[in-house]
Design a protein around this motif. Structure first.
Motif, short mmCIF file in Angstrom:
data_model
loop_
_atom_site.label_atom_id
_atom_site.label_comp_id
_atom_site.label_asym_id
_atom_site.label_seq_id
_atom_site.Cartn_x
_atom_site.Cartn_y
_atom_site.Cartn_z
N UNK A 2 25.13 27.40 57.15
CA UNK A 2 25.22 26.56 55.97
C UNK A 2 23.92 26.52 55.19
N UNK A 3 22.81 26.82 55.86
CA UNK A 3 21.53 26.85 55.14
C UNK A 3 21.18 28.30 54.85
N UNK A 4 20.22 28.52 54.00
CA UNK A 4 19.78 29.88 53.72
C UNK A 4 18.89 29.89 52.52
N UNK A 5 18.08 30.92 52.44
CA UNK A 5 17.16 31.05 51.31
C UNK A 5 17.93 31.19 50.01
N UNK A 6 17.38 30.68 48.93
CA UNK A 6 18.05 30.81 47.64
C UNK A 6 17.84 32.23 47.12
N UNK A 7 18.93 32.96 46.99
CA UNK A 7 18.84 34.35 46.50
C UNK A 7 19.14 34.45 45.02
N UNK A 8 19.48 33.36 44.39
CA UNK A 8 19.73 33.42 42.96
C UNK A 8 20.89 32.53 42.58
N UNK A 9 21.20 32.56 41.28
CA UNK A 9 22.28 31.72 40.76
C UNK A 9 22.95 32.43 39.60
N UNK A 10 24.18 32.07 39.35
CA UNK A 10 24.90 32.61 38.20
C UNK A 10 26.00 31.62 37.85
N UNK A 11 26.43 31.62 36.59
CA UNK A 11 27.54 30.73 36.25
C UNK A 11 28.78 31.13 37.05
N UNK A 12 29.00 32.44 37.17
CA UNK A 12 30.14 32.90 37.97
C UNK A 12 29.65 33.88 39.01
N UNK A 13 29.89 33.57 40.28
CA UNK A 13 29.62 34.53 41.35
C UNK A 13 30.96 35.16 41.71
N UNK A 14 31.02 36.48 41.56
CA UNK A 14 32.26 37.23 41.85
C UNK A 14 32.11 37.89 43.21
N UNK A 15 33.06 37.65 44.09
CA UNK A 15 33.01 38.26 45.42
C UNK A 15 33.89 39.51 45.40
N UNK A 16 33.29 40.68 45.60
CA UNK A 16 34.09 41.90 45.72
C UNK A 16 34.09 42.74 44.46
N UNK A 25 34.30 41.12 36.13
CA UNK A 25 32.86 41.23 35.85
C UNK A 25 32.60 41.84 34.48
N UNK A 26 33.33 42.90 34.14
CA UNK A 26 33.12 43.53 32.83
C UNK A 26 33.49 42.59 31.69
N UNK A 27 34.61 41.87 31.84
CA UNK A 27 35.03 40.97 30.75
C UNK A 27 34.05 39.82 30.57
N UNK A 28 33.56 39.28 31.68
CA UNK A 28 32.60 38.17 31.58
C UNK A 28 31.32 38.67 30.93
N UNK A 29 30.86 39.82 31.40
CA UNK A 29 29.61 40.34 30.86
C UNK A 29 29.71 40.67 29.37
N UNK A 30 30.84 41.26 28.97
CA UNK A 30 31.03 41.58 27.54
C UNK A 30 31.00 40.32 26.68
N UNK A 31 31.39 39.20 27.25
CA UNK A 31 31.40 37.94 26.47
C UNK A 31 30.10 37.18 26.60
N UNK A 32 29.18 37.69 27.37
CA UNK A 32 27.89 37.02 27.51
C UNK A 32 27.88 35.92 28.56
N UNK A 33 28.88 35.92 29.45
CA UNK A 33 28.88 34.93 30.55
C UNK A 33 28.00 35.47 31.67
N UNK A 34 27.13 34.60 32.17
CA UNK A 34 26.21 34.96 33.24
C UNK A 34 26.98 35.13 34.56
N UNK A 35 26.97 36.34 35.12
CA UNK A 35 27.71 36.54 36.37
C UNK A 35 26.99 37.54 37.27
N UNK A 36 27.31 37.46 38.55
CA UNK A 36 26.79 38.44 39.50
C UNK A 36 27.95 38.81 40.43
N UNK A 37 28.03 40.09 40.78
CA UNK A 37 29.06 40.54 41.73
C UNK A 37 28.38 40.83 43.07
N UNK A 38 28.95 40.27 44.13
CA UNK A 38 28.45 40.53 45.48
C UNK A 38 29.45 41.42 46.20
#
Ligand code: RFL
Length: 399
Positions: A2-16, A25-38
């Motif tokens: 449950x604990x862990x170092x902070x590796x970052x943040x995004x408005x939308x974290x996409x798993x997979x 991911x492409x649609x969010x990015x094209x619209x300027x929404x902050x996202x990261x895919x893990x």
């Protein structure tokens, strides 16, 4: 964990980074929404994992609408014919000329995934390969995060406003749902397939479905040099149990090679056992966590719907997230589940019907003479009734 170092943040974290995660991911990015895919796997694996190949017309339209269809347009091939073979003979359905007149585009899933990945990365998208989501935490608190583990064992956390669970049926999104948060509707169709990828050109210009008393066999083109085959087998059969020669002999027998022409043989480069199972989760949301693609519902590959539903849901969720994050309008997120579920259930209903059609004499019910006769009637009605054929075409290509 449950604990862990902070590796970052995004408005939308996409798993997979499968079709669902990469379209989203492409649609969010094209619209300027902050996202990261893990993504748990390494890049090479993601780009080469062979699975689906038949994309519905609706899927092609979604990809086109958002400028994600370049590879599909250049290298995809339109397809609109299937052929049913039984011991009584064969018949073809030109489904592209029936129903709504729509066709499939044959385009290997790994090529679509690779195109989407390249586009996302070329436009500066944030994607971390070799990063496994272990759990989605605090999804119902408004301050969710994702606990992750890197390939080298390091652990950490990503903070998010929303988490999109696009990590398939065994992913962290499903595992993180608390007891009772969603209702699950599982179904085991009682049938198992050996899924094969052959380094061989297609043996016919149609999708081939052979319904034989020894079991189902299927033929689906993937490209000019690669063909997917399916062979129904006993539940519990190990993937490597049958020799290549035995597989080709069995395919020849079930597909009636003697009567209808030989199959183009080649090296079998991939094989896997697929138990035909389905499930649907309702609703597709728990707090800030949304379920998309196979994570939202698993559909048997009998009617080639899984990747198509994944793209459809990814578009719907992207619209909801963009409206909420850029314009403060929550309606799209609130209605995401209600918008997707009717289509998911219609696809499930058709896939279930297909399973009955393709496994008549060898399926769970097929042993009874009554069910065998029903199966014959079902096939006969598809062969002779124009309205039945139109219905088939509409549901076979549509989602
Ligand atoms: P995917 O493609 O499984 O992608 C999920 C991604 O998530 C990653 N992952 C994780 N990442 C981080 N943390 C974790 N804890 C993770 N756990 C998993 C995985 O590495 C992966 O990259 O799910 P998505 O995006 O929902 O897409 C679904 C489709 O892949 C699937 O429905 C289709 O392949 C189904 N399917 C077919 N669908 C069609 O529409 N047309 C077809 O012709 C068709 N043929 C098929 C198919 C599925 C098959 N199999 C595998 C049963 C043929 C076969 C043989």
């Amino acid at each position: 964990m449950t604990e862990g170092q902070n590796w970052g943040a995004a408005d939308v974290v996409v798993l997979g980074a499968g079709p669902a995660g990469l379209v989203l991911g492409n649609l969010l990015q094209d619209s300027g929404v902050d996202c990261v895919i893990l993504e748990r796997a390494e890049e090479e694996r993601v780009r080469t994992r062979a699975r689906a190949g038949f994309l519905a017309a609706h899927t092609a339209r979604i990809l086109e609408r958002h400028g994600l269809d370049e590879g599909l347009r250049l290298r995809g091939r339109e397809h609109g014919v299937c052929e049913f073979r039984t011991e009584d003979g064969r018949f073809r359905l030109d489904y592209g000329g029936l129903g709504r007149g729509e066709r499939h585009t044959v385009y290997p899933q790994q090529d679509l995934v690779s195109d989407l990945l390249t586009r996302f990365l070329d436009r500066g998208g944030r994607l971390r390969f070799g990063t496994e989501a272990v759990a989605v935490l605090d999804a119902d608190t408004g301050r969710p995060s994702v606990a992750v583990r890197a390939a080298d064992g390091r652990t950490g956390r990503f903070r998010a406003r929303y988490v999109a669970g696009c990590d398939g049926r065994h992913g962290a999104a499903r595992r993180s749902l608390p007891e009772g948060a969603v209702r699950r509707y599982p179904c085991d169709h009682g049938v198992t397939w050996l899924g094969l990828l052959a380094e061989a050109p297609p043996s016919m210009d149609a999708v081939g479905y052979a319904v034989h008393e020894r079991g189902f066999a299927g033929h689906m083109a993937r490209s000019g040099t690669i063909t997917r085959y399916y062979l129904q087998c006993e539940r519990g059969t190990p993937a490597g149990a049958w020799s290549q020669e035995r597989i080709w002999d069995e395919l020849d027998l079930r597909m009636g090679a003697k009567e209808h022409g030989p199959l183009e043989r080649g090296r079998l480069v991939q094989r896997g056992v697929v138990d035909l199972t389905s499930d649907v989760l309702e609703p597709l949301r728990h707090g800030a966590l949304f379920l998309v693609g196979d994570a939202a519902g698993l559909i048997s590959p009998s009617a080639a719907k899984g990747a198509n539903l994944a793209v459809l849901e990814a578009e719907a969720l992207a619209e909801g997230l963009i409206a909420e994050l850029l314009h403060g309008d929550p309606d799209g997120l609130d209605s995401y589940s209600a918008r997707c579920l009717p289509r998911i259930w219609r696809a499930q209903e058709f896939s279930h019907w297909m399973i009955g059609l393709l496994h008549g004499p060898s399926g769970r019910d097929g042993a009874s003479p009554f069910h065998h006769a029903l199966w014959r009637a079902r096939l006969d009605s598809l062969r002779t009734s124009r309205s039945r054929q139109d219905w088939f075409a509409e549901h076979y290509v549509g989602v």
